[in-house]
Scaffold this motif. Structure first.
Motif, mmCIF file in Angstrom:
data_model
loop_
_atom_site.group_PDB
_atom_site.id
_atom_site.type_symbol
_atom_site.label_atom_id
_atom_site.label_comp_id
_atom_site.label_asym_id
_atom_site.label_seq_id
_atom_site.Cartn_x
_atom_site.Cartn_y
_atom_site.Cartn_z
ATOM 1 N N THR A 10 0.828 -1.198 0.000
ATOM 2 C CA THR A 10 0.000 0.000 0.000
ATOM 3 C C THR A 10 0.860 1.245 0.000
ATOM 4 O O THR A 10 2.053 1.209 0.287
ATOM 5 C CB THR A 10 -0.906 0.026 1.246
ATOM 6 O OG1 THR A 10 -0.082 0.039 2.415
ATOM 7 C CG2 THR A 10 -1.806 -1.194 1.265
ATOM 8 N N PHE A 31 -15.547 -5.848 -1.931
ATOM 9 C CA PHE A 31 -14.945 -4.677 -1.296
ATOM 10 C C PHE A 31 -15.178 -4.777 0.203
ATOM 11 O O PHE A 31 -16.296 -5.061 0.648
ATOM 12 C CB PHE A 31 -15.579 -3.394 -1.834
ATOM 13 C CG PHE A 31 -14.935 -2.124 -1.329
ATOM 14 C CD1 PHE A 31 -13.807 -1.609 -1.948
ATOM 15 C CD2 PHE A 31 -15.456 -1.446 -0.241
ATOM 16 C CE1 PHE A 31 -13.217 -0.438 -1.495
ATOM 17 C CE2 PHE A 31 -14.875 -0.282 0.221
ATOM 18 C CZ PHE A 31 -13.754 0.224 -0.409
ATOM 19 N N ARG A 42 -10.229 -2.355 1.112
ATOM 20 C CA ARG A 42 -9.559 -3.064 0.025
ATOM 21 C C ARG A 42 -10.594 -3.529 -0.995
ATOM 22 O O ARG A 42 -11.699 -3.964 -0.641
ATOM 23 C CB ARG A 42 -8.775 -4.292 0.522
ATOM 24 C CG ARG A 42 -7.791 -4.071 1.627
ATOM 25 C CD ARG A 42 -6.853 -2.919 1.431
ATOM 26 N NE ARG A 42 -5.846 -3.111 0.392
ATOM 27 C CZ ARG A 42 -5.011 -2.139 -0.002
ATOM 28 N NH1 ARG A 42 -5.097 -0.926 0.535
ATOM 29 N NH2 ARG A 42 -4.118 -2.380 -0.931
ATOM 30 N N ASP A 94 -5.892 -8.279 -4.852
ATOM 31 C CA ASP A 94 -6.028 -6.924 -4.333
ATOM 32 C C ASP A 94 -5.835 -5.920 -5.472
ATOM 33 O O ASP A 94 -4.739 -5.763 -6.006
ATOM 34 C CB ASP A 94 -5.001 -6.686 -3.230
ATOM 35 C CG ASP A 94 -5.195 -5.358 -2.522
ATOM 36 O OD1 ASP A 94 -6.009 -4.543 -2.988
ATOM 37 O OD2 ASP A 94 -4.518 -5.137 -1.492
ATOM 38 N N THR A 104 -6.814 -2.639 -5.134
ATOM 39 C CA THR A 104 -7.034 -1.317 -4.547
ATOM 40 C C THR A 104 -6.139 -0.264 -5.172
ATOM 41 O O THR A 104 -6.580 0.870 -5.446
ATOM 42 C CB THR A 104 -6.799 -1.371 -3.027
ATOM 43 O OG1 THR A 104 -7.448 -2.510 -2.482
ATOM 44 C CG2 THR A 104 -7.329 -0.121 -2.351
ATOM 45 N N ASP A 139 -6.441 3.451 -3.409
ATOM 46 C CA ASP A 139 -5.403 3.314 -2.393
ATOM 47 C C ASP A 139 -4.846 4.687 -2.050
ATOM 48 O O ASP A 139 -3.909 5.176 -2.686
ATOM 49 C CB ASP A 139 -4.285 2.401 -2.906
ATOM 50 C CG ASP A 139 -3.265 2.102 -1.817
ATOM 51 O OD1 ASP A 139 -3.628 1.427 -0.845
ATOM 52 O OD2 ASP A 139 -2.121 2.563 -1.943
#
Length: 664
Positions: free
Chosen positions: A170, A196, A210, A235, A237, A243
């Protein structure tokens, strides 16, 4: 001003309820006495993590074993079992979580989604857990249990180890928080559901959400291998643009097509800051457009929002939105749609749907089967000190409106549902999750409530009414139960109702994918039949007709549907890919399964199963004068199937799309 004084002032400012009108039923808690004849068999207490934390579990309602009866999944915290209550069809449930393989005591589970993630015709189970904080991690975050279907006796296989759900790197260091909610939707329209999840913590560095994208599993294996899954969740995101460090703490998310362009958008309820409405850009990315829709009020105001409910409460063809809150008051957004999009107007104070005392779960449902959506919400907070709560229940009085002529009136009906409606009481069931189901298949909707420091409650609807009802199950191509995002319209004598299939709503909950419509009393079948009239000469294909269609007029030779005198006259399904399906005379007081057919009925204005020049004539008339068309053809689904672009309006753009459809 002190917070205590602010709370007192806000509580005192609650809207005065309308005069109570008698209702022919009540909501009776059938989880109180195991020895009572109506005891439903559900008994579950969600153990709190510690006295400091109020996060707990929700409830998910769906038919996991395809026997026609809605079952209930209740999550268990770390060290305790999840509960999967199978509906026995006799008014009672039995916990089969152990025999079906979903107990999972090693996970601090908080919510679940029963969805057909692999499109094989049975509902699988995705669960979300508390991530914890730096001092008390309680992961894992996500689990996946694949339903083996009829061949396995509808037993689940734990495929979590190969299902993905690993967090990508992230842009800020976070992997903590308490489960705020799960939602599923096909955001990339590839035919498979994505997930989600949100995780709440009162610290900007610990909050997290996420987006998990469903993709084919490229690892070796096949569907007969235990622990292997054909789809995995990656993932997405970062690549989706979601993100980023965000203000506030996230609670319940919900996929919804807010701009009606066919792509599922994403709403996230936010504690301590402004809500987000992420518009799906159609390329895998999202952009926050909350301000464009007045989502946080005018001017924007930070609140503490938890749960969400969406429904067409005024039967005007667009979805309205309710959000629970703290003492700052709930929001109830009337959707004022126009051809260029939707704009929300907060009418919570005007309607009385603004009152919460630490609100959580919220639902729209037709309690009395009169054809419009009623509303219920639950609230409460017991720790660290006992605070009052206000479980609310309001009846929709549509078509009555306030002075503006638009906003629907509501009646405070709490005195008629005393077991459910608790008002400013220091003891009892401060609640969290709230969802509806018809667990006894009797046509009226019952409720499930998860309660803080108390057992889960099931409230049976004891309604005694001549009002009719219709429930609709959908099946996609090949028997898939992946119908999230589909919309259904039902036409009765005096209105058209609209419902949508969702996975993840209220607070930590999932309402059934089986859609419910109250139909009201049976009308006189001879009062709303429309026959042929006179009209201008039929124009050639692709040429617009001049002049509007007057009331009672119809083109020569063009007949209204043969079923126009029946009630309900028709049902229309808009599948997620935009294609439509008409069901004439779907009937009443029944559970109807609509399997996706081979023909796209979009543009079939006279509902005869064929796309011909006659349909073009009717479409052009509907474009010229929608109200006149509705008056002349009250039994026609034309204003629904004629809306080919799905924006809620029949207009010139729909004619252009109609010209591209192949005749059939």
């Amino acid at each position: 001003m002190s917070r205590l004084l602010l709370i007192v002032l806000l509580l005192g400012a609650a809207a005065v309820p309308l005069a109570a009108q008698p209702l022919p039923g009540n909501l009776i808690d059938v989880t109180v006495d195991p020895g009572a004849p109506d005891w439903c068999g559900i008994s579950h207490l969600y153990t709190l993590i510690s006295p400091e934390f109020t996060q707990m579990g929700g409830a998910s309602c769906a038919d996991f074993d395809n026997d026609g009866w809605v079952d209930v999944f209740l999550p268990g915290n770390l060290g305790e079992n999840n509960k999967l209550y199978r509906n026995l069809g006799n008014g009672s449930f039995v916990d089969v979580a152990d025999s079906r393989g979903v107990t999972d005591p090693a996970t601090a589970t908080a919510s679940g989604l029963l969805i057909d993630y692999d499109n094989d015709g049975d509902l699988d189970l995705v669960t979300g857990g508390h991530a914890g904080n730096a001092g008390s991690p309680v992961g894992p975050l996500m689990r996946l249990f694949r339903n083996g279907g009829e061949a396995s006796g509808f037993t689940f296989e734990d495929v979590s180890d190969t299902a993905g759900f690993a967090l990508a790197a992230t842009t800020w260091p976070t992997s903590r928080g308490w489960q705020g909610g799960l939602a599923a939707g096909d955001y990339d329209l590839d035919g498979f559901l994505d997930v989600f999840g949100t995780w709440w913590w009162d610290n900007a560095d610990l909050n997290m959400w996420r987006l998990f994208h469903s993709v084919p599993n490229r690892a070796p294996g096949n569907s007969s291998d235990p622990g292997w899954t054909p789809r995995v969740f990656m993932d997405a995101t970062i690549e989706s643009g979601l993100d980023f460090p965000f203000a506030g703490a996230p609670w319940q998310p919900r996929f919804m097509d807010v701009d009606r362009d066919g792509w599922p958008d994403l709403h996230v309820a936010i504690d301590f800051d402004l809500d987000y409405m992420f518009r799906n850009n159609g390329d895998g990315t999202f952009t926050d457009v909350a301000a464009d829709y007045n989502l946080n009020g005018v001017p924007p105001e930070e609140r503490n929002e938890m749960g969400s409910a969406r429904g067409d409460v005024d039967n005007d063809g667009d979805f309205d939105l309710h959000l629970t809150n703290l003492f700052e008051a709930d929001r109830f957004y009337r959707n004022d749609s126009n051809p260029s999009g939707s704009v929300y107007v907060d009418v919570a104070l005007q309607t009385g749907l603004n009152t919460s005392a630490w609100g959580w779960g919220t639902i729209f449902f037709d309690f009395d089967n009169d054809g419009d959506l009623d509303h219920a919400a639950v609230s409460g907070f017991k720790l660290p000190t006992v605070l009052p709560y206000y479980n609310s229940f309001n009846i929709n009085l549509y078509p009555q409106t306030y002075a503006d002529g638009i906003t629907v009136k509501w009646q405070n009906a709490m005195i008629h549902v005393p077991q459910f409606s608790k008002i400013f009481t220091a003891q009892g069931d401060a609640a969290r999750g709230l969802t509806w189901l018809d667990y006894d298949n009797d046509g009226d909707l019952d409720l499930v409530v998860t309660r803080h420091q108390d057992t889960t409650a099931v409230y049976r609807n004891t309604l005694a009414s001549p009002n009719r009802w219709l429930q609709v199950d959908l099946e996609e191509t090949g028997g898939s139960l992946n119908t999230v995002g589909a919309t259904v319209w039902v036409k009765t004598s005096d209105r058209v109702q609209m419902r949508e299939v969702v996975a993840g709503s209220s607070f930590l909950c999932q309402e059934p994918p089986r859609l419910h419509f109250g139909l009201g009393p049976a009308p006189d079948p001879g009062t709303w039949v429309s026959g042929p009239g006179t009209a201008p000469t039929v124009a050639a294909r692709g040429t617009a007709l001049a002049g509007p269609l007057g009331p009672g007029k119809s083109p020569a030779g063009v007949q209204p549907p043969a079923t126009a005198h029946l009630d309900p006259a028709w049902l229309v399904v808009r599948w997620l890919d935009g294609s439509m399906q008409i069901v004439k005379s779907p009937g009443a007081n029944r559970i109807l399964t609509v399997a996706r057919g081979p023909v796209n009925d979009a543009g079939d204005m006279n509902a005869d199963g064929h796309l011909t020049a006659e349909d073009e004539v009717l479409l052009l008339l509907a474009i010229a004068d929608p109200q006149g068309f509705a008056a002349a053809y009250p039994g026609s689904p034309g204003l629904v199937v004629g809306d080919l672009d799905g924006n809620g309006f029949v207009e010139a753009a729909d004619h252009a799309l109609w010209l591209q459809l192949p005749p059939h």
